[in-house]
Scaffold this active site. Structure first.
Site, PDB file in Angstrom:
ATOM      1  N   LYS A  45      88.180  46.439  91.961  1.00  0.00           N
ATOM      2  CA  LYS A  45      88.229  46.697  93.405  1.00  0.00           C
ATOM      3  C   LYS A  45      87.322  45.737  94.170  1.00  0.00           C
ATOM      4  O   LYS A  45      87.724  45.165  95.168  1.00  0.00           O
ATOM      5  CB  LYS A  45      87.802  48.148  93.722  1.00  0.00           C
ATOM      6  CG  LYS A  45      88.655  49.211  93.062  1.00  0.00           C
ATOM      7  CD  LYS A  45      88.291  50.607  93.540  1.00  0.00           C
ATOM      8  CE  LYS A  45      86.862  51.028  93.208  1.00  0.00           C
ATOM      9  NZ  LYS A  45      86.602  51.183  91.767  1.00  0.00           N
TER      10      LYS A  45
ATOM     11  N   ARG B   3      86.453  58.386  98.029  1.00  0.00           N
ATOM     12  CA  ARG B   3      86.392  58.755  96.612  1.00  0.00           C
ATOM     13  C   ARG B   3      86.649  60.236  96.406  1.00  0.00           C
ATOM     14  O   ARG B   3      86.643  60.699  95.263  1.00  0.00           O
ATOM     15  CB  ARG B   3      85.005  58.413  96.064  1.00  0.00           C
ATOM     16  CG  ARG B   3      84.953  57.075  95.317  1.00  0.00           C
ATOM     17  CD  ARG B   3      83.509  56.870  94.919  1.00  0.00           C
ATOM     18  NE  ARG B   3      83.279  56.067  93.774  1.00  0.00           N
ATOM     19  CZ  ARG B   3      82.872  54.799  93.841  1.00  0.00           C
ATOM     20  NH1 ARG B   3      82.791  54.178  94.986  1.00  0.00           N
ATOM     21  NH2 ARG B   3      82.578  54.152  92.744  1.00  0.00           N
TER      22      ARG B   3
ATOM     23  N   ARG C 201      79.819  43.130  82.565  1.00  0.00           N
ATOM     24  CA  ARG C 201      79.732  42.785  83.987  1.00  0.00           C
ATOM     25  C   ARG C 201      78.317  42.374  84.391  1.00  0.00           C
ATOM     26  O   ARG C 201      77.348  43.055  84.082  1.00  0.00           O
ATOM     27  CB  ARG C 201      80.179  43.993  84.823  1.00  0.00           C
ATOM     28  CG  ARG C 201      80.080  43.763  86.312  1.00  0.00           C
ATOM     29  CD  ARG C 201      80.998  44.688  87.047  1.00  0.00           C
ATOM     30  NE  ARG C 201      80.421  45.993  87.304  1.00  0.00           N
ATOM     31  CZ  ARG C 201      81.017  46.917  88.066  1.00  0.00           C
ATOM     32  NH1 ARG C 201      82.194  46.682  88.610  1.00  0.00           N
ATOM     33  NH2 ARG C 201      80.437  48.081  88.255  1.00  0.00           N
TER      34      ARG C 201
ATOM     35  N   ARG D 218      74.045  45.987  86.291  1.00  0.00           N
ATOM     36  CA  ARG D 218      73.790  47.215  87.046  1.00  0.00           C
ATOM     37  C   ARG D 218      73.359  48.324  86.096  1.00  0.00           C
ATOM     38  O   ARG D 218      73.936  48.508  85.048  1.00  0.00           O
ATOM     39  CB  ARG D 218      75.057  47.641  87.781  1.00  0.00           C
ATOM     40  CG  ARG D 218      75.155  47.070  89.170  1.00  0.00           C
ATOM     41  CD  ARG D 218      76.497  47.328  89.785  1.00  0.00           C
ATOM     42  NE  ARG D 218      76.910  48.732  89.781  1.00  0.00           N
ATOM     43  CZ  ARG D 218      78.015  49.172  90.372  1.00  0.00           C
ATOM     44  NH1 ARG D 218      78.813  48.330  90.992  1.00  0.00           N
ATOM     45  NH2 ARG D 218      78.332  50.445  90.342  1.00  0.00           N
TER      46      ARG D 218
ATOM     47  N   ARG E  66      80.816  58.079  85.027  1.00  0.00           N
ATOM     48  CA  ARG E  66      81.540  57.592  86.216  1.00  0.00           C
ATOM     49  C   ARG E  66      83.048  57.690  86.020  1.00  0.00           C
ATOM     50  O   ARG E  66      83.783  57.996  86.953  1.00  0.00           O
ATOM     51  CB  ARG E  66      81.108  56.149  86.525  1.00  0.00           C
ATOM     52  CG  ARG E  66      79.699  56.094  87.131  1.00  0.00           C
ATOM     53  CD  ARG E  66      79.088  54.705  87.068  1.00  0.00           C
ATOM     54  NE  ARG E  66      79.821  53.739  87.830  1.00  0.00           N
ATOM     55  CZ  ARG E  66      79.891  52.434  87.524  1.00  0.00           C
ATOM     56  NH1 ARG E  66      79.276  51.980  86.440  1.00  0.00           N
ATOM     57  NH2 ARG E  66      80.549  51.618  88.294  1.00  0.00           N
TER      58      ARG E  66
HETATM   59  P1  AMP Z   1      80.496  51.400  93.181  1.00  0.00           P
HETATM   60  O1  AMP Z   1      79.697  50.165  93.388  1.00  0.00           O
HETATM   61  O2  AMP Z   1      81.643  51.522  94.154  1.00  0.00           O
HETATM   62  O3  AMP Z   1      80.919  51.608  91.752  1.00  0.00           O
HETATM   63  O4  AMP Z   1      79.526  52.633  93.539  1.00  0.00           O
HETATM   64  C1  AMP Z   1      78.327  52.863  92.819  1.00  0.00           C
HETATM   65  C2  AMP Z   1      77.850  54.280  93.036  1.00  0.00           C
HETATM   66  O5  AMP Z   1      77.590  54.513  94.432  1.00  0.00           O
HETATM   67  C3  AMP Z   1      78.825  55.374  92.636  1.00  0.00           C
HETATM   68  O6  AMP Z   1      78.781  55.655  91.244  1.00  0.00           O
HETATM   69  C4  AMP Z   1      78.327  56.543  93.490  1.00  0.00           C
HETATM   70  O7  AMP Z   1      77.147  57.104  92.968  1.00  0.00           O
HETATM   71  C5  AMP Z   1      77.970  55.850  94.791  1.00  0.00           C
HETATM   72  N1  AMP Z   1      79.115  55.763  95.731  1.00  0.00           N
HETATM   73  C6  AMP Z   1      79.751  54.633  96.163  1.00  0.00           C
HETATM   74  N2  AMP Z   1      80.753  54.925  97.006  1.00  0.00           N
HETATM   75  C7  AMP Z   1      80.764  56.284  97.125  1.00  0.00           C
HETATM   76  C8  AMP Z   1      81.574  57.218  97.841  1.00  0.00           C
HETATM   77  N3  AMP Z   1      82.610  56.814  98.620  1.00  0.00           N
HETATM   78  N4  AMP Z   1      81.289  58.541  97.720  1.00  0.00           N
HETATM   79  C9  AMP Z   1      80.269  58.965  96.957  1.00  0.00           C
HETATM   80  N5  AMP Z   1      79.477  58.156  96.240  1.00  0.00           N
HETATM   81  C10 AMP Z   1      79.711  56.818  96.317  1.00  0.00           C
END
Ligand code: AMP
Length: 219
Positions: free
Chosen positions: A13, A86, A125, A158, A169
């Site tokens: 994404k 999400r 990654r 990360r 996740r």
């Molecule tokens: P990502 O970089 O999109 O994988 O997001 C990393 C982390 O940020 C996720 O595992 C959640 O803990 C938090 N996060 C990101 N976007 C959201 C969202 N729309 N709703 C809730 N938590 C989020």
């Protein structure tokens, strides 16, 4: 054009959002990047979000919806979102926010990838924490190992890409985010994309699918 990306962690994404942003000149809204910036800067939001992000859980809807609302005030005309919505509650809130502005969503793009590939991608990654750009140590490495091609500064892995957190996740995706596929299918906005193969091949598929969708709307 207003687009959201759906798909599990590791589906691509972030990578595809960045490429599409450049191709279509759209504003990018990435909630994960925004939350990590808040964590790094020690803001109130960052302190509230930190325990959830570290455990691989979702940050409460109210926090991310408020964060998105501010972004929409600046960019409702055209955007591509990565990592939001999400949950169904977030999708409903987004629809309501866009309806108030008279700027409905055009499409929800679902990136489809097998689970084994996701796990392999996430464990290889490397990320530029300043820009969110990612590399894969095996399939798309930087020119110099551990250094970003763009700014010449160190890449990091990360914390939440560690194996235990990745499993969490993926479980959170299945339970809380996957229902959005039906939500957007019922709304007639879902576009499914095979996200296996090279980054460029996937970008081309996405561009073709968006072009076809906007074309058929216009005709
Ligand atoms: P990502 O970089 O999109 O994988 O997001 C990393 C982390 O940020 C996720 O595992 C959640 O803990 C938090 N996060 C990101 N976007 C959201 C969202 N729309 N709703 C809730 N938590 C989020």
């Amino acid at each position: 054009m207003r687009i959201v990306f759906l798909g599990p962690p590791g589906a691509g994404k972030g990578t595809q959002t960045r490429l599409l942003r450049a191709r279509l000149r759209l504003h990018q809204i990435a909630t994960g990047d925004m939350l990590r910036a808040n964590l790094a800067n020690g803001t109130k939001l960052g302190r509230e979000a930190q325990p959830y992000v570290e455990r691989g859980e979702l940050v409460p809807d109210s926090l991310v919806i408020a964060m998105i609302e501010g972004e929409l005030d600046r960019n409702a005309a055209g955007f591509v979102m990565d990592g939001f919505p999400r949950t169904v509650a977030q999708a409903e809130a987004l629809d309501a926010m866009l309806a108030r502005r008279g700027t409905p969503l055009d499409a929800a793009l679902l990136l489809k990838v097998e689970r084994a590939v996701l796990i392999a991608r996430l464990s290889a990654r490397w990320t530029n924490p300043r820009t969110g750009r990612t590399y894969n140590a095996l399939t798309s490495p930087p020119k110099v190992a551990g250094i970003c091609d763009d700014d010449g500064k160190p890449l990091v892995q990360r914390e939440d890409d560690r194996a235990e957190t990745v499993a969490k996740r993926l479980q959170v995706y299945d339970e809380q985010t996957r229902p959005l596929v039906d939500y957007y299918r019922k709304a007639g906005k879902l576009i499914e994309i095979d996200a296996l193969g090279s980054i460029e091949a996937v970008t081309d598929r996405i561009a073709a699918a968006i072009g076809a969708a906007t074309h058929s709307e216009a005709s």
